[in-house]
Motif scaffolding. Structure first.
Motif, PDB file in Angstrom:
ATOM      1  N   VAL A  50       0.857  -1.190   0.000  1.00 47.09           N
ATOM      2  CA  VAL A  50       0.000   0.000   0.000  1.00 47.09           C
ATOM      3  C   VAL A  50       0.892   1.238   0.000  1.00 47.09           C
ATOM      4  N   PRO A  51       0.350   2.402  -0.379  1.00 53.96           N
ATOM      5  CA  PRO A  51       1.179   3.607  -0.402  1.00 53.96           C
ATOM      6  C   PRO A  51       1.835   3.864   0.940  1.00 53.96           C
ATOM      7  N   GLY A  52       3.101   4.179   0.898  1.00 59.31           N
ATOM      8  CA  GLY A  52       3.829   4.454   2.130  1.00 59.31           C
ATOM      9  C   GLY A  52       4.742   3.317   2.524  1.00 59.31           C
ATOM     10  N   ASP A  53       4.516   2.127   2.031  1.00 59.19           N
ATOM     11  CA  ASP A  53       5.387   1.001   2.401  1.00 59.19           C
ATOM     12  C   ASP A  53       6.782   1.232   1.848  1.00 59.19           C
ATOM     13  N   ARG A  73       8.493   5.235  -5.934  1.00 60.76           N
ATOM     14  CA  ARG A  73       9.208   6.501  -6.043  1.00 60.76           C
ATOM     15  C   ARG A  73      10.376   6.497  -5.070  1.00 60.76           C
ATOM     16  N   ASP A  75      12.539   8.364  -2.291  1.00 60.34           N
ATOM     17  CA  ASP A  75      12.421   9.420  -1.290  1.00 60.34           C
ATOM     18  C   ASP A  75      13.735   9.479  -0.548  1.00 60.34           C
ATOM     19  N   VAL A  81       6.312   3.033  -1.879  1.00 58.98           N
ATOM     20  CA  VAL A  81       5.244   2.697  -2.810  1.00 58.98           C
ATOM     21  C   VAL A  81       4.316   3.893  -2.976  1.00 58.98           C
ATOM     22  N   MET A  82       3.893   4.137  -4.217  1.00 59.94           N
ATOM     23  CA  MET A  82       2.941   5.227  -4.474  1.00 59.94           C
ATOM     24  C   MET A  82       1.534   4.707  -4.699  1.00 59.94           C
ATOM     25  N   LYS A  83       1.437   3.499  -5.320  1.00 62.97           N
ATOM     26  CA  LYS A  83       0.119   2.971  -5.671  1.00 62.97           C
ATOM     27  C   LYS A  83      -0.042   1.610  -5.027  1.00 62.97           C
ATOM     28  N   ALA A  84      -1.257   1.298  -4.602  1.00 65.13           N
ATOM     29  CA  ALA A  84      -1.492  -0.009  -3.992  1.00 65.13           C
ATOM     30  C   ALA A  84      -1.500  -1.081  -5.067  1.00 65.13           C
ATOM     31  N   HIS A 101      -6.584  -0.714 -12.273  1.00 62.61           N
ATOM     32  CA  HIS A 101      -7.476   0.391 -11.956  1.00 62.61           C
ATOM     33  C   HIS A 101      -8.378   0.708 -13.131  1.00 62.61           C
ATOM     34  N   ARG A 103      -8.717   3.910 -14.254  1.00 60.76           N
ATOM     35  CA  ARG A 103      -8.103   4.978 -15.039  1.00 60.76           C
ATOM     36  C   ARG A 103      -6.789   4.463 -15.608  1.00 60.76           C
TER      37      ARG A 103
ATOM     38  N   MET B 150       0.026   8.251  -4.153  1.00 60.66           N
ATOM     39  CA  MET B 150       0.066   8.907  -2.853  1.00 60.66           C
ATOM     40  C   MET B 150       1.390   8.601  -2.188  1.00 60.66           C
ATOM     41  N   CYS B 151       1.827   9.514  -1.294  1.00 61.01           N
ATOM     42  CA  CYS B 151       3.086   9.204  -0.626  1.00 61.01           C
ATOM     43  C   CYS B 151       2.861   8.339   0.592  1.00 61.01           C
ATOM     44  N   ASP B 152       1.659   8.327   1.128  1.00 55.81           N
ATOM     45  CA  ASP B 152       1.397   7.517   2.307  1.00 55.81           C
ATOM     46  C   ASP B 152      -0.104   7.437   2.536  1.00 55.81           C
TER      47      ASP B 152
END
Lengths: 272, 206
Positions: A50-53, A73, A75, A81-84, A101, A103, B150-152
């Motif tokens: 998920v995003p943030g992992d 991405r 950092d 991760v940006m997309k799940a 998705h 889109r 999303m970043c998080d």
């Protein structure tokens, strides 16, 4: 509480290819690497993220080149991760997140199904389920000149190829392949178009042939055009066949190969 | 009224001061939307739908180097105890819409989708306190379902202070008891706060 120590200015690229040569870590304390809640990076491959992992901690990998695909991405020191979706790794060093998705994110050399929204003097405005409308130049057809510009009405369905995809400009399309031949691109007449997810489109285009298409092809004669933007067009000689093909494809996203075959047989029994 | 039983330490609904209500989330509930989620925190049920990234409808609002995020919060007429018709643009809805928009804008990577628009629609189906937090949680899930970069993940919860005890995740009775209530929105992995709102009504003499 963690506190971020001062970092030396390091080079950070937000691009697909990143190579990171690291100097010895005297300035980083052990607190940086003590992410107790994160699993070790390699075990996240083929798992849902998920995003943030955090996928990779670059401080542990020196002098390696890593290629980042969709959904990831950089950092500073970590790849997150940006997309799940499901994290995938293609040995030796290509990582990406596979997600499905509604889109579509335009990508060069993708073949998509677009719907004409407007006609301008220089190009057609085509909707390809992307964040912005795409432009199809009026001359981007085989043997296209100012004298024989095709007349597409609003709502025409086209099978096109993405030529330019940059997030700061509208994507550009073409109805020719690289050599300039028409190669099946252009207007799709008759038939039936339906919208699905991008994941299903990729599954339909995978090789070896997707089980549902093989099972349908054994008994029926049909043709389909699959757009990577989640649109699929199906055509056959009779409407009932078209409906059966469309329903079979729409049902098949979450089914395994064997389940797809069984589902197709059940649908065909109804037709008899 | 006793919000915390002095003998057993239980709240009105049987929870301990530090207990959250049961949460439940489901994605893909709105077929037409690009991403959607249904989020429940106890009895509070919220549905969020995300459309986008897509073409900006009002060209004058287009931003050239990032995506435009719009959010609309509304409560269904049947969401509270009394069925009451709520006007679309009333102050509370506008305020919460703005709060949710700012919270989500902090975590969406808008620079990746210039000149496009992301619409987030959140509707409260059943309100039992903590609607703001449930809306943010639902919006996060809907954005992840839509594949918006999303970043998080943003997670949110509310808390209050009644009977000299801090209480987590207030329900409607505790929320309307007159004590302060704070809503916090946190980026889960990055450990950063994106929303911090405290609401307290106090008389001049208290």
């Amino acid at each position: 509480k963690r506190h971020r120590p001062l970092r030396r200015s390091s080079i950070c690229f937000a691009s697909l290819l990143c190579s990171y040569a690291i100097n010895p870590q005297e300035t980083l304390t052990s607190e940086m690497n003590a992410e107790t809640s994160d699993a070790p990076p390699t075990s996240l491959v083929d798992r849902t993220v998920v995003p943030g992992d955090t996928v990779l901690d670059l401080t542990a990998m020196a002098n390696q080149t890593i290629k980042l695909g969709a959904g990831l991405r950089q950092d500073c020191d970590t790849i997150s991760v940006m997309k799940a979706g499901k994290l995938r790794l293609s040995k030796p060093n290509k990582y990406w997140v596979e997600s499905s998705h509604k889109r579509y994110v335009p990508c060069v050399e993708d073949t998509v199904l677009g719907i004409v929204v407007d006609c301008k003097p220089d190009n057609f405005l085509v909707d390809i389920k992307a964040p912005t409308l795409a432009f199809l130049p009026v001359l981007a057809f085989e043997g296209g000149t100012r004298r024989n510009i095709p007349k597409f009405e609003i709502g025409t369905l086209l099978y096109v190829r993405v030529v330019k995809a940059n997030n700061s400009m509208n994507p550009e399309l073409s109805c020719m392949d690289e050599t300039g031949k028409a190669a099946e691109f252009g207007q799709l007449k008759d038939g039936y178009m339906f919208e699905t997810s991008t994941g299903l489109s990729r599954m339909l285009l995978s090789s070896p042939t997707c089980p549902v298409l093989e099972a349908l092809g054994k008994k029926l004669s049909y043709e389909i055009a699959v757009g990577l933007n989640g649109r699929v067009w199906a055509n056959a000689s009779s409407p009932s066949t078209v409906i059966l093909v469309s329903n079979a494809i729409m049902n098949s996203e979450s089914l395994s190969g064997l389940q797809q075959k069984i589902m197709v047989e059940k649908l065909m029994q109804r037709l008899q | 009224m006793e919000y915390l039983d002095s003998l057993t330490g239980f709240r009105l609904d049987g929870r301990r001061p530090n207990d959250m209500r049961q949460i439940r989330g489901e994605i893909g509930v709105v077929a037409k939307a690009d991403g959607s989620a249904l989020f429940e925190m106890g009895n509070t049920k919220v549905i969020a739908a995300v459309y986008g990234p897509r073409e900006v409808q009002n060209k004058s609002q287009q931003i050239n180097n990032q995506a435009l995020v719009r959010c609309e919060y509304s409560m269904a007429n049947f969401s509270t105890g009394d069925r009451a018709r709520r006007p679309k643009g009333d102050r509370r809805s506008t305020e919460i819409s703005l709060v949710i928009r700012q919270t989500m804008e902090a975590c969406i990577l808008t620079h990746l989708m210039p000149r496009s628009q992301i619409d987030i629609f959140v509707q409260v189906l059943q309100a039992d306190g903590g609607t703001r937090s449930a809306c943010i949680n639902a919006a996060t899930l809907a954005l992840a379902d839509a594949g918006v970069p999303m970043c998080d993940i943003v997670t949110s919860c509310s808390a209050g202070y009644l009977s000299s005890t801090p209480l987590l995740d207030l329900n409607y009775i505790e929320d309307s008891a007159g004590g302060p209530d704070v809503t916090v929105g946190i980026l889960a992995k990055m450990d950063k706060v994106t929303l911090l709102q405290v609401y307290f009504r106090s008389g001049l003499d208290s």
